[in-house]
Enzyme design. Structure first.
Site, PDB file in Angstrom:
ATOM      1  N   CYS A 105       0.813  -1.283  -0.011  1.00 34.00           N
ATOM      2  CA  CYS A 105       0.021  -0.035  -0.024  1.00 34.00           C
ATOM      3  C   CYS A 105       0.869   1.286   0.231  1.00 34.00           C
ATOM      4  O   CYS A 105       1.617   1.402   0.957  1.00 34.00           O
ATOM      5  CB  CYS A 105      -0.866   0.084   1.279  1.00 34.00           C
ATOM      6  SG  CYS A 105      -2.022   1.489   1.312  1.00 34.00           S
ATOM      7  N   GLY A 218      -3.807  -4.974 -12.810  1.00 29.08           N
ATOM      8  CA  GLY A 218      -4.314  -5.002 -14.230  1.00 29.08           C
ATOM      9  C   GLY A 218      -5.082  -5.996 -14.893  1.00 29.08           C
ATOM     10  O   GLY A 218      -5.624  -5.701 -16.107  1.00 29.08           O
TER      11      GLY A 218
END
Length: 343
Positions: A105, A218
């Site tokens: 993160c 993705g």
């Protein structure tokens, strides 16, 4: 902890071939319960929970889940080895199937607390945390990372990170195939701006065949998943199955060769109704549940009317199951578009 469970199927064992990524404000219990109606085999993750929140906050609230959600992993954010060990023990106590350490993160808030992607610059700290977690639990301990961070973004840096953490006993690495740029990009930009480097993740599997390597970042279709699974151990998708959850209905047949749990979107929602009713009786607002269901009819005739009805009515005082049932009625159940297989 596991109140109101109506799940009557055998729970599949943990398998990381396909998973939904931990996402803040997204992979909360309503979404996880809904996702399980669409796929028995998908490994689900909680949103990241910090060690401080678990140790000093409302632990039962953070760790509450239903038996229906399994297999289910808890993702932790933290860097203090002792705290990570204590929280790994809590993960086992509360019945999770895996405990995962967030090393990916990129937000400023977590960086300031030495949580997330900044730890890729401290592989020894991550290794100590993994060792402490393994010492306190029999659950598998996994790590989710990027391929690097700005300033530590070479292939050599990535291999050093993997080798250091693997030497502490970690056998499973879930890798978002982008670097994280810690200064100058927002978390949202970090999900899209740094280029994807799938080849690096595939090269890691070739270099470290003894490790379980999972690819994240993705991926949007099950066909893409199948392609990556020819050489990798698993794939993890995030935004796509949250925004278009019907994708999950194809996971069991396409990736596991098993029958899908449901044959229609409407059936999936109907299976949710008893659980939603029990949550409403517990005092949960309907809108806190339905916001996770908005994408179910994505691209379908009547989908906009479904979303509009929920948006306008689920927040009203006393909103109950009738609101959701009326929203479902906005979508023609027998329309051919709703019968198409997920790609």
């Amino acid at each position: 902890m596991n109140q109101h469970d109506t799940w009557d199927r055998l729970q599949p064992t943990l398998n990381r071939r396909f998973s939904v990524a931990p996402m803040m404000d997204c992979t909360m219990q309503p979404y996880r319960y809904f996702a399980r109606q669409l796929s028995r085999r998908t490994l689900l993750y909680t949103e990241m929970v910090t060690t401080g929140a678990l140790i000093h906050g409302d632990t039962p609230r953070f760790l509450r889940h239903s038996a229906a959600e399994h297999p289910l992993a808890l993702q932790l954010g933290g860097s203090d080895a002792d705290e990570l060990g204590r929280c790994a023990a809590l993960a086992e106590e509360y019945g999770f199937d895996e405990v995962n350490l967030n090393v990916g993160c990129p937000s400023d808030r977590v960086q300031n607390n030495r949580i997330g992607a900044c730890l890729m610059g401290e592989p020894e700290t991550v290794a100590r945390g993994v060792a402490a977690m393994q010492a306190r639990t029999e659950l598998p301990v996994t790590v989710k990372s990027r391929i690097g961070i700005d300033g530590r973004e070479s292939w050599e840096d990535l291999c050093h990170f993997i080798e250091t953490v693997a030497a502490a006993g970690c056998r499973t690495f879930i890798i978002h195939a982008r670097i994280a740029i810690l200064e100058g990009l927002s978390p949202k930009q970090n999900r899209n701006v740094p280029p994807l480097q799938y080849g690096w993740v595939h090269a890691l599997k070739e270099r470290y065949p003894e490790l379980e390597i999972i690819l994240n970042g993705g991926i949007k279709t099950l066909a893409e998943c199948q392609s990556h699974l020819e050489t990798l151990d698993g794939v993890m998708l995030g935004r796509e199955p949250y925004q278009n959850p019907w994708l999950l209905s194809g996971v069991d047949p396409v990736l596991f060769g098993e029958e899908a749990p449901v044959t229609s979107r409407h059936e999936a929602l109907r299976r949710m109704l008893p659980w939603i009713e029990s949550e409403l009786e517990r005092g949960v607002f309907l809108s806190h549940i339905t916001r996770h269901l908005m994408g179910l009819f994505h691209g379908c005739p009547g989908g906009r009317r479904f979303r509009r009805h929920l948006t306008e009515n689920a927040t009203r005082p006393g909103a109950d199951l009738r609101v959701l049932e009326d929203a479902m009625a906005q979508v023609p159940e027998d329309h051919p578009a709703l019968l198409e297989e997920p790609a």
